[in-house]
Motif scaffolding. Structure first.
Motif, PDB file in Angstrom:
ATOM      1  N   ASP A  70      10.744  14.397   2.202  1.00  0.00           N
ATOM      2  CA  ASP A  70      10.866  13.906   3.558  1.00  0.00           C
ATOM      3  C   ASP A  70      11.203  12.415   3.488  1.00  0.00           C
ATOM      4  O   ASP A  70      10.384  11.595   3.120  1.00  0.00           O
ATOM      5  CB  ASP A  70       9.523  14.121   4.265  1.00  0.00           C
ATOM      6  N   LEU A  71      12.466  12.115   3.808  1.00  0.00           N
ATOM      7  CA  LEU A  71      12.900  10.734   3.638  1.00  0.00           C
ATOM      8  C   LEU A  71      12.174   9.777   4.567  1.00  0.00           C
ATOM      9  O   LEU A  71      11.939   8.629   4.241  1.00  0.00           O
ATOM     10  CB  LEU A  71      14.407  10.618   3.848  1.00  0.00           C
ATOM     11  N   ALA A  72      11.813  10.268   5.752  1.00  0.00           N
ATOM     12  CA  ALA A  72      11.072   9.410   6.670  1.00  0.00           C
ATOM     13  C   ALA A  72       9.799   8.960   5.964  1.00  0.00           C
ATOM     14  O   ALA A  72       9.385   7.818   6.025  1.00  0.00           O
ATOM     15  CB  ALA A  72      10.736  10.171   7.929  1.00  0.00           C
ATOM     16  N   LYS A  73       9.210   9.918   5.207  1.00  0.00           N
ATOM     17  CA  LYS A  73       7.973   9.601   4.487  1.00  0.00           C
ATOM     18  C   LYS A  73       8.232   8.549   3.412  1.00  0.00           C
ATOM     19  O   LYS A  73       7.462   7.633   3.235  1.00  0.00           O
ATOM     20  CB  LYS A  73       7.441  10.875   3.821  1.00  0.00           C
ATOM     21  N   THR A  74       9.378   8.696   2.706  1.00  0.00           N
ATOM     22  CA  THR A  74       9.691   7.738   1.647  1.00  0.00           C
ATOM     23  C   THR A  74       9.693   6.337   2.229  1.00  0.00           C
ATOM     24  O   THR A  74       9.200   5.395   1.629  1.00  0.00           O
ATOM     25  CB  THR A  74      11.091   8.014   1.053  1.00  0.00           C
ATOM     26  N   GLU A  75      10.242   6.208   3.445  1.00  0.00           N
ATOM     27  CA  GLU A  75      10.308   4.888   4.038  1.00  0.00           C
ATOM     28  C   GLU A  75       8.922   4.393   4.441  1.00  0.00           C
ATOM     29  O   GLU A  75       8.628   3.217   4.334  1.00  0.00           O
ATOM     30  CB  GLU A  75      11.241   4.905   5.252  1.00  0.00           C
ATOM     31  N   ASP A  76       8.073   5.346   4.880  1.00  0.00           N
ATOM     32  CA  ASP A  76       6.724   4.956   5.275  1.00  0.00           C
ATOM     33  C   ASP A  76       5.940   4.377   4.104  1.00  0.00           C
ATOM     34  O   ASP A  76       5.206   3.418   4.251  1.00  0.00           O
ATOM     35  CB  ASP A  76       5.941   6.168   5.803  1.00  0.00           C
ATOM     36  N   ILE A  77       6.129   5.018   2.919  1.00  0.00           N
ATOM     37  CA  ILE A  77       5.358   4.573   1.750  1.00  0.00           C
ATOM     38  C   ILE A  77       5.726   3.120   1.470  1.00  0.00           C
ATOM     39  O   ILE A  77       4.965   2.390   0.872  1.00  0.00           O
ATOM     40  CB  ILE A  77       5.676   5.400   0.477  1.00  0.00           C
ATOM     41  N   GLY A  78       6.941   2.747   1.934  1.00  0.00           N
ATOM     42  CA  GLY A  78       7.508   1.431   1.708  1.00  0.00           C
ATOM     43  C   GLY A  78       6.568   0.272   1.519  1.00  0.00           C
ATOM     44  O   GLY A  78       6.427  -0.561   2.398  1.00  0.00           O
ATOM     45  N   GLU A  79       5.970   0.197   0.372  1.00  0.00           N
ATOM     46  CA  GLU A  79       5.219  -1.008   0.120  1.00  0.00           C
ATOM     47  C   GLU A  79       5.850  -1.730  -1.052  1.00  0.00           C
ATOM     48  O   GLU A  79       6.545  -1.132  -1.864  1.00  0.00           O
ATOM     49  CB  GLU A  79       3.762  -0.698  -0.139  1.00  0.00           C
ATOM     50  N   ILE A  80       5.626  -3.044  -1.104  1.00  0.00           N
ATOM     51  CA  ILE A  80       6.212  -3.834  -2.167  1.00  0.00           C
ATOM     52  C   ILE A  80       5.640  -3.350  -3.494  1.00  0.00           C
ATOM     53  O   ILE A  80       4.440  -3.165  -3.621  1.00  0.00           O
ATOM     54  CB  ILE A  80       5.883  -5.318  -1.935  1.00  0.00           C
ATOM     55  N   PRO A  81       6.530  -3.093  -4.493  1.00  0.00           N
ATOM     56  CA  PRO A  81       6.008  -2.590  -5.763  1.00  0.00           C
ATOM     57  C   PRO A  81       4.906  -3.491  -6.317  1.00  0.00           C
ATOM     58  O   PRO A  81       4.934  -4.706  -6.142  1.00  0.00           O
ATOM     59  CB  PRO A  81       7.236  -2.611  -6.669  1.00  0.00           C
ATOM     60  N   LEU A  82       3.961  -2.840  -6.998  1.00  0.00           N
ATOM     61  CA  LEU A  82       2.791  -3.519  -7.549  1.00  0.00           C
ATOM     62  C   LEU A  82       3.174  -4.736  -8.394  1.00  0.00           C
ATOM     63  O   LEU A  82       2.553  -5.786  -8.313  1.00  0.00           O
ATOM     64  CB  LEU A  82       2.005  -2.512  -8.399  1.00  0.00           C
ATOM     65  N   TRP A  83       4.225  -4.582  -9.208  1.00  0.00           N
ATOM     66  CA  TRP A  83       4.587  -5.679 -10.110  1.00  0.00           C
ATOM     67  C   TRP A  83       4.988  -6.916  -9.329  1.00  0.00           C
ATOM     68  O   TRP A  83       4.698  -8.037  -9.724  1.00  0.00           O
ATOM     69  CB  TRP A  83       5.694  -5.254 -11.086  1.00  0.00           C
ATOM     70  N   ARG A  84       5.616  -6.689  -8.169  1.00  0.00           N
ATOM     71  CA  ARG A  84       6.025  -7.874  -7.402  1.00  0.00           C
ATOM     72  C   ARG A  84       4.833  -8.530  -6.718  1.00  0.00           C
ATOM     73  O   ARG A  84       4.767  -9.739  -6.573  1.00  0.00           O
ATOM     74  CB  ARG A  84       7.107  -7.503  -6.395  1.00  0.00           C
ATOM     75  N   GLN A  85       3.885  -7.670  -6.306  1.00  0.00           N
ATOM     76  CA  GLN A  85       2.659  -8.228  -5.712  1.00  0.00           C
ATOM     77  C   GLN A  85       1.925  -9.064  -6.760  1.00  0.00           C
ATOM     78  O   GLN A  85       1.400 -10.130  -6.454  1.00  0.00           O
ATOM     79  CB  GLN A  85       1.744  -7.096  -5.246  1.00  0.00           C
ATOM     80  N   LEU A  86       1.921  -8.557  -8.007  1.00  0.00           N
ATOM     81  CA  LEU A  86       1.207  -9.266  -9.069  1.00  0.00           C
ATOM     82  C   LEU A  86       1.865 -10.619  -9.364  1.00  0.00           C
ATOM     83  O   LEU A  86       1.196 -11.636  -9.506  1.00  0.00           O
ATOM     84  CB  LEU A  86       1.192  -8.399 -10.320  1.00  0.00           C
ATOM     85  N   ILE A  87       3.200 -10.617  -9.411  1.00  0.00           N
ATOM     86  CA  ILE A  87       3.901 -11.873  -9.693  1.00  0.00           C
ATOM     87  C   ILE A  87       3.666 -12.873  -8.553  1.00  0.00           C
ATOM     88  O   ILE A  87       3.509 -14.067  -8.788  1.00  0.00           O
ATOM     89  CB  ILE A  87       5.409 -11.617  -9.938  1.00  0.00           C
TER      90      ILE A  87
END
Ligand code: GTP
Ligand code: MG
Length: 338
Positions: A70-87
Motif C-alpha cells: 500500500d503506497l499510501a502506507k509507504t508514505e505514512d511511514i515516512g520518517e527520516i532514516p535513523l542514520w540521518r537522525q543520528l548524524i
C-alpha cells in the motif's frame, strides 16, 4: 481459487515459519519438514523469504502472491532514516564532508543499469571492473575531481523492499523515466520511497533518442505526480538524456553535484557506527554476506553488527572493487560476511 485448483494467498516479502503455518492452516512442524525437504533448515521463529514461503505454500495447496504494497502506507511511514537522525545529533565540529550516495530508481527497463554503465565507462574510478562489482550494482565514480557513490536497483514490481532500502540509504535519488513510456507504476512507487525517506529527486528523462519519445508528455506526467520541472518554474531538475547514445550524461552529473552542494552531506568517521543493509544473501561456504553502506562512524573487522533482530561478528570486509579492507568509514560500500 487459481487455475490449478490451489487456493490463493497473499504473503509479505518475508515471514516467520510460525506465521506462515498459521496463514496456510498447517502446523509449524509440517512447514519445517517441507523446508527441510527443500534443503532449508529453519526453526519456528525464523524468517524465510517470499520465494521460499511460496514453494512451501504451493506444496500445501496454496498459490502465494506477493502482498501488494500500500503506497499510501509507504508514505505514512515516512520518517527520516535513523542514520540521518543520528548524524543530526553529532557534534557539528566532528562532522566532515563525504561524497553523496545516489540511488538510481525507476520502472523496469527504463534504462537504470544502462545509465550506470554509461557513467562508469566515462567517469569510472575503478580500473578493474570485476564480477562482484557487477553483481552488487554499486560503484564509485569521479566527476570533475569529486567522488559520487551510485547504487543501482531493480525496477521489477517484485523488488519493492530493495527499492525502499536503496532510497533509505540515499542522499539523492535519480529517477529514470523513459521518454517513450512515461510515468509508470514503479515510477510512482519510487517517488513514494524517495519522499518517505525525505530524499531529493533528480529526474533522468531517458531514451530521448527513440522516435516515439515524447518529452512534453513526460514532463506533464511528472508535474501530475508532484515533480514540477524546473523549466516550468518547479523545483525538480529534469535532465533529458540517452544512456544508450551517451547524450546528456554530463548534464546529469552536473545536476547531481548541484543538488549535493545544496545539501549538508557530512558524517563523523569517529562517531557511533550506523549504516544501511542494501542486500544480503547466504553463501554455503562463506556464511551470511551483506552489502552495507556505512553512513557514520568506522566499522572494523571483528565488530559485532546488529541488523533487525539478527546479529553477528564481521569476519571479513571487502570494498566495492572486491578488495579486502580492515576498516570502512562513510561512505565507501563494501561486502562482508559475518
Ligand atoms: N533507445 C534507447 N534504449 C535504451 C536507452 N537506455 C536503455 N535502453 C535500453 O532499454 C533496455 C532496458 O535497459 P536497462 O538499463 O536494462 O533497464 P533497467 O531500468 O536497468 O531495467 P531493470 O533493472 O530490469 O529494472 C535495454 O535494452 C537498453 O539497451 C536509451 O537511452 N535509448
Ligand atoms: Mg537494471
Amino acid at each position: 481459487m487459481s487455475e490449478n485448483g490451489h487456493k490463493t494467498i497473499e504473503l509479505p516479502p518475508s515471514i516467520t515459519v510460525r506465521d506462515l503455518a498459521q496463514s496456510i492452516n498447517a502446523s509449524p512442524i509440517e512447514i519445517i519438514k517441507a523446508l527441510m525437504a527443500n534443503g532449508v533448515m529453519a526453526n519456528i521463529n525464523q524468517l524465510i523469504d517470499f520465494d521460499t514461503a511460496a514453494v512451501v505454500a504451493s506444496e500445501m495447496g496454496y498459490e502465494a502472491a506477493l502482498e501488494t504494497q500500500d503506497l499510501a502506507k509507504t508514505e505514512d511511514i515516512g520518517e527520516i532514516p535513523l542514520w540521518r537522525q543520528l548524524i543530526a545529533g553529532e557534534d557539528p565540529g566532528s562532522l566532515t564532508a563525504r561524497p553523496p550516495v545516489v540511488t538510481i530508481l525507476g520502472h523496469v527497463d527504463h534504462g537504470k543499469t544502462t545509465l550506470l554503465d554509461a557513467i562508469r565507462n566515462t567517469n569510472v574510478v575503478d580500473d578493474e571492473a570485476g564480477g562482484i562489482t557487477q553483481h552488487i550494482g554499486a560503484y564509485q565514480t569521479e566527476h570533475n575531481g569529486r567522488t559520487i557513490t551510485f547504487l543501482d536497483t531493480p525496477g521489477h514490481a517484485a523488488f519493492t523492499a530493495m527499492r525502499a532500502r536503496g532510497a533509505q540509504g540515499a542522499d539523492i535519488v535519480i529517477l529514470v523515466v523513459a521518454a517513450d513510456d512515461g510515468v509508470m507504476p514503479q515510477t510512482r512507487e519510487a517517488v513514494a520511497h524517495a519522499k518517505a525517506a525525505k530524499v531529493p529527486i533528480v529526474v533522468a528523462m531517458n531514451k530521448i533518442d527513440k522516435s516515439n519519445a515524447d518529452q512534453d508528455r513526460v514532463k506533464q506526467q511528472l508535474a501530475e505526480i508532484g515533480l514540477v520541472p524546473d523549466e516550468w518554474d518547479g523545483d525538480t531538475l529534469v535532465v533529458p538524456m540517452s544512456a544508450k547514445k551517451r547524450v546528456g550524461l554530463e548534464d546529469l552529473m552536473e545536476a547531481i553535484l548541484l543538488v549535493a552542494d545544496n545539501m549538508d552531506i557530512r558524517a563523523n568517521p569517529k562517531g557511533q557506527v550506523i549504516g544501511t543493509v542494501i542486500e544480503a544473501e547466504i553463501d554455503r561456504a562463506k556464511g551470511v554476506l551483506a552489502t552495507l553502506l556505512v553512513q557514520n562512524g568506522t566499522l572494523e573487522v571483528g565488530d559485532v553488527v546488529v541488523v533487525g533482530n539478527s546479529h553477528g561478528k564481521l569476519r571479513a570486509m571487502f570494498d566495492y572493487r572486491g578488495r579486502r579492507v580492515r576498516k570502512a568509514g562513510p561512505p565507501p560500500r563494501f561486502r562482508s560476511w559475518v
